[in-house]
Design a protein around this motif. Structure first.
Motif, PDB file in Angstrom:
ATOM      1  N   PRO A   1      21.391   8.204 -11.534  1.00  0.00           N
ATOM      2  CA  PRO A   1      20.530   9.352 -11.816  1.00  0.00           C
ATOM      3  C   PRO A   1      19.064   8.956 -12.039  1.00  0.00           C
ATOM      4  N   ARG A   2      18.847   7.826 -12.702  1.00  0.00           N
ATOM      5  CA  ARG A   2      17.468   7.380 -12.943  1.00  0.00           C
ATOM      6  C   ARG A   2      16.771   7.037 -11.636  1.00  0.00           C
ATOM      7  N   GLU A   3      17.456   6.288 -10.752  1.00  0.00           N
ATOM      8  CA  GLU A   3      16.863   5.912  -9.470  1.00  0.00           C
ATOM      9  C   GLU A   3      16.576   7.154  -8.626  1.00  0.00           C
ATOM     10  N   ARG A   4      17.512   8.071  -8.601  1.00  0.00           N
ATOM     11  CA  ARG A   4      17.350   9.287  -7.797  1.00  0.00           C
ATOM     12  C   ARG A   4      16.156  10.101  -8.282  1.00  0.00           C
ATOM     13  N   HIS A   5      15.998  10.203  -9.586  1.00  0.00           N
ATOM     14  CA  HIS A   5      14.881  10.956 -10.149  1.00  0.00           C
ATOM     15  C   HIS A   5      13.553  10.264  -9.831  1.00  0.00           C
ATOM     16  N   LEU A   6      13.517   8.949  -9.975  1.00  0.00           N
ATOM     17  CA  LEU A   6      12.302   8.194  -9.660  1.00  0.00           C
ATOM     18  C   LEU A   6      11.913   8.392  -8.201  1.00  0.00           C
ATOM     19  N   MET A   7      12.887   8.233  -7.310  1.00  0.00           N
ATOM     20  CA  MET A   7      12.581   8.342  -5.885  1.00  0.00           C
ATOM     21  C   MET A   7      12.190   9.773  -5.498  1.00  0.00           C
ATOM     22  N   LEU A   8      12.817  10.756  -6.111  1.00  0.00           N
ATOM     23  CA  LEU A   8      12.424  12.142  -5.860  1.00  0.00           C
ATOM     24  C   LEU A   8      10.961  12.343  -6.237  1.00  0.00           C
ATOM     25  N   GLY A   9      10.559  11.763  -7.348  1.00  0.00           N
ATOM     26  CA  GLY A   9       9.174  11.918  -7.788  1.00  0.00           C
ATOM     27  C   GLY A   9       8.184  11.389  -6.783  1.00  0.00           C
ATOM     28  N   PHE A  10       8.393  10.177  -6.266  1.00  0.00           N
ATOM     29  CA  PHE A  10       7.380   9.665  -5.353  1.00  0.00           C
ATOM     30  C   PHE A  10       7.517  10.232  -3.943  1.00  0.00           C
ATOM     31  N   ASN A  11       8.716  10.664  -3.557  1.00  0.00           N
ATOM     32  CA  ASN A  11       8.839  11.338  -2.263  1.00  0.00           C
ATOM     33  C   ASN A  11       8.142  12.697  -2.284  1.00  0.00           C
ATOM     34  N   ALA A  12       8.196  13.371  -3.414  1.00  0.00           N
ATOM     35  CA  ALA A  12       7.573  14.690  -3.517  1.00  0.00           C
ATOM     36  C   ALA A  12       6.050  14.629  -3.434  1.00  0.00           C
ATOM     37  N   ARG A  13       5.474  13.461  -3.615  1.00  0.00           N
ATOM     38  CA  ARG A  13       4.018  13.327  -3.514  1.00  0.00           C
ATOM     39  C   ARG A  13       3.538  13.307  -2.066  1.00  0.00           C
ATOM     40  N   CYS A  14       4.458  13.211  -1.133  1.00  0.00           N
ATOM     41  CA  CYS A  14       4.105  13.304   0.285  1.00  0.00           C
ATOM     42  C   CYS A  14       4.239  14.763   0.708  1.00  0.00           C
TER      43      CYS A  14
ATOM     44  N   PRO B   1       0.812  -1.209   0.000  1.00  0.00           N
ATOM     45  CA  PRO B   1       0.000   0.000   0.000  1.00  0.00           C
ATOM     46  C   PRO B   1       0.852   1.267   0.000  1.00  0.00           C
ATOM     47  N   ASP B   2       0.315   2.323  -0.582  1.00  0.00           N
ATOM     48  CA  ASP B   2       0.783   3.664  -0.261  1.00  0.00           C
ATOM     49  C   ASP B   2       0.124   4.048   1.052  1.00  0.00           C
ATOM     50  N   LEU B   3       0.912   4.373   2.050  1.00  0.00           N
ATOM     51  CA  LEU B   3       0.339   4.796   3.325  1.00  0.00           C
ATOM     52  C   LEU B   3      -0.474   6.074   3.154  1.00  0.00           C
ATOM     53  N   ARG B   4      -1.393   6.305   4.075  1.00  0.00           N
ATOM     54  CA  ARG B   4      -2.138   7.568   4.049  1.00  0.00           C
ATOM     55  C   ARG B   4      -1.154   8.738   3.998  1.00  0.00           C
ATOM     56  N   GLY B   5      -1.466   9.714   3.163  1.00  0.00           N
ATOM     57  CA  GLY B   5      -0.592  10.867   3.020  1.00  0.00           C
ATOM     58  C   GLY B   5       0.543  10.686   2.042  1.00  0.00           C
ATOM     59  N   HIS B   6       0.662   9.517   1.442  1.00  0.00           N
ATOM     60  CA  HIS B   6       1.789   9.199   0.571  1.00  0.00           C
ATOM     61  C   HIS B   6       1.308   8.734  -0.803  1.00  0.00           C
ATOM     62  N   GLY B   7       2.189   8.885  -1.785  1.00  0.00           N
ATOM     63  CA  GLY B   7       1.945   8.327  -3.102  1.00  0.00           C
ATOM     64  C   GLY B   7       0.595   8.685  -3.672  1.00  0.00           C
ATOM     65  N   ALA B   8      -0.113   7.655  -4.151  1.00  0.00           N
ATOM     66  CA  ALA B   8      -1.421   7.854  -4.764  1.00  0.00           C
ATOM     67  C   ALA B   8      -2.572   7.712  -3.777  1.00  0.00           C
ATOM     68  N   SER B   9      -2.253   7.504  -2.490  1.00  0.00           N
ATOM     69  CA  SER B   9      -3.318   7.400  -1.482  1.00  0.00           C
ATOM     70  C   SER B   9      -3.832   8.784  -1.098  1.00  0.00           C
ATOM     71  N   GLU B  10      -4.995   8.780  -0.469  1.00  0.00           N
ATOM     72  CA  GLU B  10      -5.604  10.025  -0.030  1.00  0.00           C
ATOM     73  C   GLU B  10      -4.742  10.677   1.052  1.00  0.00           C
TER      74      GLU B  10
END
Length: 277
Positions: free
Chosen positions: A178-191, A57-66
């Motif tokens: 660089p690819r991993e860092r960019h990917l992780m930045l993207g999903f961290n920024a959704r929190c 799961p994406d925890l609450r407040g994270h990723g694509a979760s509410e």
């Protein structure tokens, strides 16, 4: 792989990725602070999905979760437990292994404290914490991580991105590509920063929860972890009768990403053992 929506505590919608045979032994993979279900990429793309039902799961407040408003919705153990309860009830056939990474260890501990272990086969805590706001919690918090918390909670967009990049840099022992860092930045920024702030502001301890744990536990930790110090794994193991510690030499805060072959093998072995037992 398929995606599902599960309704957790107070009606919070949670996005969940699921892979593997529906009737296979389940493992619920709970990510950490500011992260995402995508943290478990190396597990979902592995042959673990041939034999196990992976549920992330994406925890609450994270990723694509509410991302509900109000800091209290990120500080209440009952709500975290209700979220995992919904994920397990909706998507797991059989008793799961609960895998909690970093802050996910606190969420798993919330679940164990509220719901008990009647429907849990085993627990694997990875670079994990099980308490916040206590003297014991402070002793295992890495100095580099603590030093950047204010910046991780800032509402200034540019400063927030820079802080997230610094955070990602201490989540592994060796630099990310660089690819991993960019990917992780993207999903961290959704929190959102308000969620990160609420997560860090909560308090509570689960020493009694671990002492009472009556299912097997595996504590996985990198020796070079700069976010949660390796002493946390030994402290946790000392509280649990049926427990083992797996220390990854030279590995940082993310063993499942940095050493996926070993991590997947050990998760496979642990899951088979506890389901058989």
């Amino acid at each position: 792989m398929e995606s599902q929506t599960v309704v957790g505590g107070e009606g919070t919608e949670l996005h969940v990725d699921v892979a593997g045979p529906a009737a296979a032994p389940p493992a619920v993979l709970v990510h950490g602070y500011s992260q995402s279900r995508l943290s478990w990429h190396e597990q979902f793309r592995s042959d673990l999905t041939d034999d196990f039902r992976l549920i992330a799961p994406d925890l609450r407040g994270h990723g694509a979760s509410e991302k509900p408003a109000g800091s209290d919705r990120y500080r209440d153990p009952q709500l975290w437990a209700a979220d995992l309860r919904a994920v397990i009830d909706d998507l797991a056939r059989g008793d799961p292994v609960l895998v909690g990474w970093s802050y996910g260890g606190l969420v798993v501990s919330d679940y164990l404290a509220v719901e008990g272990t009647d429907d849990v086969a085993g627990v694997n805590l990875v670079g994990a914490i099980t308490e916040k706001g206590t003297d014991a919690a402070a002793t295992v918090a890495g100095e580099a991580f603590v030093a950047m918390l204010d910046d991780l909670e800032t509402r200034d967009a540019d400063a927030s991105v820079e802080a997230l990049l610094e955070f990602l840099d201490i989540c592994t022992a060796d630099p990310l590509s660089p690819r991993e860092r960019h990917l992780m930045l993207g999903f961290n920024a959704r929190c959102p920063p308000r969620v990160r702030e609420a997560l860090q502001a909560r308090s509570g301890a689960h020493e009694d929860t671990l002492r009472a744990l009556d299912v097997p536990a595996l504590f996985t930790h990198g020796s070079a972890d700069r976010v949660v110090l390796p002493a946390a794994a030994r402290r946790h193991a000392d509280l649990v009768d049926d427990s083992d510690v797996s220390l990854y030499e030279g590995i940082g805060h993310s063993p499942f990403w940095e050493a996926p072959e070993r991590f997947n093998r050990e998760l496979r072995e642990f899951t088979r053992r506890v389901v058989t037992d």
